[in-house]
Design an enzyme around this catalytic site. Structure first.
Site, PDB file in Angstrom:
ATOM      1  N   ASP A  16       0.835  -1.200   0.000  1.00 57.53           N
ATOM      2  CA  ASP A  16       0.000   0.000   0.000  1.00 57.53           C
ATOM      3  C   ASP A  16       0.871   1.251   0.000  1.00 57.53           C
ATOM      4  O   ASP A  16       1.804   1.374   0.807  1.00 57.53           O
ATOM      5  CB  ASP A  16      -0.899   0.030   1.238  1.00 57.53           C
ATOM      6  CG  ASP A  16      -2.014  -0.994   1.179  1.00 57.53           C
ATOM      7  OD1 ASP A  16      -2.298  -1.491   0.076  1.00 57.53           O
ATOM      8  OD2 ASP A  16      -2.595  -1.285   2.242  1.00 57.53           O
ATOM      9  N   GLY A  44      -6.782  -9.632   0.459  1.00 55.68           N
ATOM     10  CA  GLY A  44      -6.559 -10.946   1.036  1.00 55.68           C
ATOM     11  C   GLY A  44      -5.618 -10.888   2.232  1.00 55.68           C
ATOM     12  O   GLY A  44      -5.893 -11.448   3.294  1.00 55.68           O
ATOM     13  N   ASN A 187     -19.841  -4.449  -0.065  1.00 55.32           N
ATOM     14  CA  ASN A 187     -20.205  -3.184   0.563  1.00 55.32           C
ATOM     15  C   ASN A 187     -21.245  -2.496  -0.309  1.00 55.32           C
ATOM     16  O   ASN A 187     -21.727  -3.068  -1.303  1.00 55.32           O
ATOM     17  CB  ASN A 187     -18.972  -2.312   0.828  1.00 55.32           C
ATOM     18  CG  ASN A 187     -18.280  -1.840  -0.448  1.00 55.32           C
ATOM     19  OD1 ASN A 187     -18.842  -1.915  -1.547  1.00 55.32           O
ATOM     20  ND2 ASN A 187     -17.064  -1.345  -0.315  1.00 55.32           N
ATOM     21  N   GLY A 228     -23.574   0.575   9.706  1.00 49.43           N
ATOM     22  CA  GLY A 228     -23.614  -0.798  10.195  1.00 49.43           C
ATOM     23  C   GLY A 228     -23.621  -1.820   9.073  1.00 49.43           C
ATOM     24  O   GLY A 228     -22.941  -1.647   8.056  1.00 49.43           O
ATOM     25  N   SER A 251      -9.331   3.231   5.165  1.00 49.59           N
ATOM     26  CA  SER A 251      -8.615   2.206   4.398  1.00 49.59           C
ATOM     27  C   SER A 251      -8.560   0.896   5.174  1.00 49.59           C
ATOM     28  O   SER A 251      -8.134   0.867   6.332  1.00 49.59           O
ATOM     29  CB  SER A 251      -7.187   2.669   4.096  1.00 49.59           C
ATOM     30  OG  SER A 251      -7.170   3.898   3.418  1.00 49.59           O
ATOM     31  N   GLY A 254     -13.192  -2.479   5.543  1.00 49.77           N
ATOM     32  CA  GLY A 254     -13.958  -3.620   5.053  1.00 49.77           C
ATOM     33  C   GLY A 254     -13.222  -4.931   5.259  1.00 49.77           C
ATOM     34  O   GLY A 254     -13.831  -5.959   5.586  1.00 49.77           O
ATOM     35  N   ASP A 255     -11.895  -4.905   5.107  1.00 51.41           N
ATOM     36  CA  ASP A 255     -11.101  -6.108   5.317  1.00 51.41           C
ATOM     37  C   ASP A 255     -11.065  -6.482   6.796  1.00 51.41           C
ATOM     38  O   ASP A 255     -11.075  -7.667   7.147  1.00 51.41           O
ATOM     39  CB  ASP A 255      -9.682  -5.898   4.792  1.00 51.41           C
ATOM     40  CG  ASP A 255      -9.656  -5.600   3.304  1.00 51.41           C
ATOM     41  OD1 ASP A 255     -10.526  -6.115   2.586  1.00 51.41           O
ATOM     42  OD2 ASP A 255      -8.763  -4.850   2.866  1.00 51.41           O
ATOM     43  N   GLY A 290      -3.692   3.820   8.262  1.00 54.22           N
ATOM     44  CA  GLY A 290      -3.146   2.615   7.649  1.00 54.22           C
ATOM     45  C   GLY A 290      -4.162   1.497   7.565  1.00 54.22           C
ATOM     46  O   GLY A 290      -5.323   1.658   7.947  1.00 54.22           O
ATOM     47  N   SER A 294      -3.589  -0.685  11.501  1.00 52.35           N
ATOM     48  CA  SER A 294      -4.707  -0.072  12.226  1.00 52.35           C
ATOM     49  C   SER A 294      -5.587  -1.108  12.911  1.00 52.35           C
ATOM     50  O   SER A 294      -6.491  -0.752  13.661  1.00 52.35           O
ATOM     51  CB  SER A 294      -5.569   0.754  11.257  1.00 52.35           C
ATOM     52  OG  SER A 294      -6.354  -0.082  10.420  1.00 52.35           O
TER      53      SER A 294
END
Length: 316
Positions: A16, A44, A187, A228, A251, A254-255, A290, A294
């Site tokens: 990244d 991933g 999402n 949510g 960033s 979602g992962d 990050g 994070s």
């Protein structure tokens, strides 16, 4: 569960390159940014790290380039205790990179160059089969070839393994080949692109989820950021509220949600609580800069959950 859950992530590993700016440049314009961060990412890899930090034993199936980012990526996995047996270095291909641009509101824009991620094939999944057949869950995303995603779903079904598919980034795909997933988790923007339906409200999300169920998905979760998440199957839909935080960088949120959810479910946590926990885990990640760095460690998360989990119980 008497042992830690075992999770395999078949997916991408990127480097990244994050730039923080007050405004985004127009065509032909050059601007000074406020800050720059270099870190490890890829959907991933991020999901693998989140699951690992939440206490799961994690194996990664991926490919990286024969460049300085590739070896560093493998070392980074190892630093978290993630099994890299099936992470291959491909000479002549670059490691995937993701330039990320973060605005003053914490929202981001990302361009992914897949590089070696595009070399991950169904044959690589088959080569990892002895280890994959022993896991409790397999996580997939769309930063690797779709043929590999489809093959991995079939593998999971054949071995009765929970399969979680995160269709990110949204690209044209054969939906019928994805419906074997136990959980399909887009999402808002991904759900819109896949169905062609708008997702601007909770009501929109309910309509979109119903459309996905009608296409054959057994269970759908649409993540709605600060609002949510919504979980749906053919029998019912249920909204899981978010947790309010001071967000500075979304960033990897979602992962964080996907990886933590996989770990919580594999532990045997009831679905509604697992989703609520994943909402909080993802929210906490946005309070730091990050992606992987994070993500909270399990002990720190549990402290926050003990403090704030009651908010969800009171809202039911």
């Amino acid at each position: 569960m008497s042992r830690p859950p075992r999770i395999a992530v078949i997916g991408s590993a990127n480097t990244d390159l994050t730039t923080f700016t007050d405004v985004f440049p127009r065509s032909g314009e050059t601007l000074f940014g406020k800050n720059f961060e270099l870190g490890f990412g890829g959907k991933g890899a991020n999901q693998a790290v989140a699951a690992r930090l939440c206490g799961a034993q994690v194996s990664m199936v991926a490919k990286v380039g024969g460049d300085l980012f590739g070896r560093a990526t493998i070392d980074n996995f190892a630093s978290f205790g993630i099994d890299t047996t099936h992470v291959q270095i491909i000479d002549g291909a670059p490691t995937g990179v993701a330039p990320i641009f973060v605005g003053p509101d914490g929202q981001n824009r990302i361009i992914v160059v897949k590089g070696a991620n595009d070399r991950l094939t169904p044959a690589d999944v088959d080569a990892a089969a002895p280890d994959l057949s022993c896991v409790d869950a397999i996580i997939l995303q769309f930063e690797i070839p779709l043929a590999t995603v489809y093959h991995s779903i079939r593998f999971a079904r054949a071995h009765n393994i929970r399969c979680i598919v995160n269709p990110a980034p949204a690209v044209p795909a054969e939906l019928a080949a994805l419906t074997g997933a136990d959980l399909f988790i887009p999402n808002e923007s991904e759900a819109e692109q896949i169905t062609g339906l708008p997702v601007h409200s909770e009501a929109d999300a309910r309509t979109c989820a119903a459309a996905l169920i009608a296409r054959g998905f057994p269970r759908v979760v649409i993540t709605l950021g600060a609002r949510g998440s919504l979980v749906a199957d053919a029998a019912q839909q249920r909204f899981v509220p978010a947790f309010a935080v001071e967000s500075i960088d979304t960033s990897g949120a979602g992962d964080a949600f996907i990886g933590s959810l996989a770990a919580f479910l594999a532990e045997g946590v009831a679905e509604h609580e697992a989703l609520s926990r994943a909402n909080l885990y993802a929210a906490l990640s946005t309070t730091r800069i990050g992606t992987q760095k994070s993500f909270a460690r399990r002990a720190d998360f549990e402290t926050e959950w003990d403090r704030r989990g009651s908010e969800q119980k009171e809202s039911r």
